[in-house]
Each structure stands twice: as C-alpha cells, then as structure tokens.
Design an enzyme around this catalytic site. Sequence first.
Site, PDB file in Angstrom:
ATOM      1  N   SER A 121       0.829  -1.206   0.000  1.00  0.00           N
ATOM      2  CA  SER A 121       0.000   0.000   0.000  1.00  0.00           C
ATOM      3  C   SER A 121       0.866   1.260   0.000  1.00  0.00           C
ATOM      4  O   SER A 121       1.630   1.458  -0.934  1.00  0.00           O
ATOM      5  CB  SER A 121      -0.971  -0.063   1.192  1.00  0.00           C
ATOM      6  OG  SER A 121      -1.929   0.943   1.117  1.00  0.00           O
TER       7      SER A 121
ATOM      8  N   HIS B 143      -8.215  -4.671  -0.474  1.00  0.00           N
ATOM      9  CA  HIS B 143      -6.921  -4.038  -0.229  1.00  0.00           C
ATOM     10  C   HIS B 143      -6.041  -4.900   0.680  1.00  0.00           C
ATOM     11  O   HIS B 143      -4.830  -4.738   0.711  1.00  0.00           O
ATOM     12  CB  HIS B 143      -7.160  -2.661   0.406  1.00  0.00           C
ATOM     13  CG  HIS B 143      -5.979  -1.739   0.296  1.00  0.00           C
ATOM     14  ND1 HIS B 143      -5.459  -1.333  -0.909  1.00  0.00           N
ATOM     15  CD2 HIS B 143      -5.200  -1.159   1.255  1.00  0.00           C
ATOM     16  CE1 HIS B 143      -4.425  -0.524  -0.696  1.00  0.00           C
ATOM     17  NE2 HIS B 143      -4.247  -0.416   0.606  1.00  0.00           N
TER      18      HIS B 143
ATOM     19  N   ASP C 139     -10.353  -4.051  -4.799  1.00  0.00           N
ATOM     20  CA  ASP C 139      -9.727  -3.102  -3.870  1.00  0.00           C
ATOM     21  C   ASP C 139     -10.548  -1.808  -3.823  1.00  0.00           C
ATOM     22  O   ASP C 139     -10.678  -1.122  -4.839  1.00  0.00           O
ATOM     23  CB  ASP C 139      -8.293  -2.815  -4.356  1.00  0.00           C
ATOM     24  CG  ASP C 139      -7.450  -2.086  -3.319  1.00  0.00           C
ATOM     25  OD1 ASP C 139      -8.029  -1.285  -2.562  1.00  0.00           O
ATOM     26  OD2 ASP C 139      -6.235  -2.309  -3.282  1.00  0.00           O
TER      27      ASP C 139
END
Length: 212
Positions: free
Chosen positions: A114, A195, A164
């Site tokens: 991320s 995610h 996501d």
Amino acid sequence: MNEKNQLGFVHKFIPSEGSKDQNSVTLLLLHGTGGDETDLIPIARMLDITNASILSPRGKVIENGMPRYFRRLSEGIFDIEDLKFRTNELAEFVQNASKTYALNLNRIVAIGYSNGANIAASVLLLRPEILSNAILFRPMIPLVPNTLPKLSSKRVLISAGLHDPIVAGYQTKDLFDLLEKVGAKVSIQWQNSGHELTQRDIVAARKWLSLL
Ligand code: MLT
C-alpha cells in the site's frame, strides 16, 4: 535484532541467518499507512528467501497518529513535493544502512504494501540505483517523473486486488504501463481480494522470487 534510530529512521535490521556472501539479498520492507517496522517481517519470513537480511524502516510522516512514508492531501492524492523529498530521504537511509550493516547495495529488493508499495515505486522511478527488484502489494501510480528512468535491469511484481476499494484498477494499470514503458520486466497478478493481503499474494510473491 536491532532497533536503531541513528540512521534517521526508526527501523529493524535483521541480519541473514546463513553465511553472508557478496550476493546476499536484503529485503527492504515498507509497511502500509498506520503500520510500523514490524508489520511485514512475518510476510518476509513466509517468502523463504535463503540468506536474506531484512531492513525495515518506519515511515516518518504521521497522519492522525498513523505512520506513513510521505504526505497525502486526501485518499490517493499525494503531496508530490513531499513524496520527492521523502523518496530521496529513504534512498539515503538505505545507502547509509548499507554501509553500517555491510549490505550489498546492488541486491536490495523492496517489498512494499500500500503506502509502502507506493514509495517503493517512487524510489524505482526517482532513485533506481537503490533497488534491484521490487514486489509491490496493492500499489498505485505515485508520480510520473519529468525525466523517465531506464529500468531495463529491474524486475517488478505487482500484486493487486480485483475488489480493492482504495486503489482503483486503472491506478494500478497506470503504474504497470509506466514501468513497462521504461523497460522494467513487470508482471501483474490480480488477486480475488480487496486491499488486504491474502495467502495468494504470498504464494505469488514466493513463486516470483524463486524465478529471479
Ligand atoms: C494508503 O492508505 O496508504 C493508500 O492507499 C496509499 C497511500 O496513501 O499511499
């Protein structure tokens, strides 16, 4: 296992367990927003890379109490000047850590999740000499440099979530296209997930690493 701040970042360094040779790899672990330097260590262990050292810095930008690697203006909208500054700062940390811990600067593999994947992509684009390869879990395109680098010696795995809610598919695709355009050997794997990381991400990363 050490935790030191004299290199400018709170971080963990874990030396390789086996005998270290000139070709030993260092995994540079870069956590997601709200994480810290311990987060990705279990993931790195699952990747089964023999003789790898681990270098894991904590992001220095604090957003509502949560560590990150660079400032953002809102979800997915980045402060590009800060991103450039932080990218260079992280690159210098890795350079200095390579001297302190006797790491081979030509064998640094980033593993980012991320926000950590986004700064890893930024390091590849702005300071490519720092990373040899990268695994980017749930990344998006961080920036497009004015001067494009040549990344033909780099291999990059992007592992993205089909569902996501934070990273839209086109943002991942834009990163893939940019990396491909500058010559990186980039592959993308779409996971049937959001995610969050799943076991399939680990399996994909382990397989990809074994083919390096
Ligand atoms: C995050 O929450 O970390 C974002 O999805 C990615 C970023 O801000 O870099």
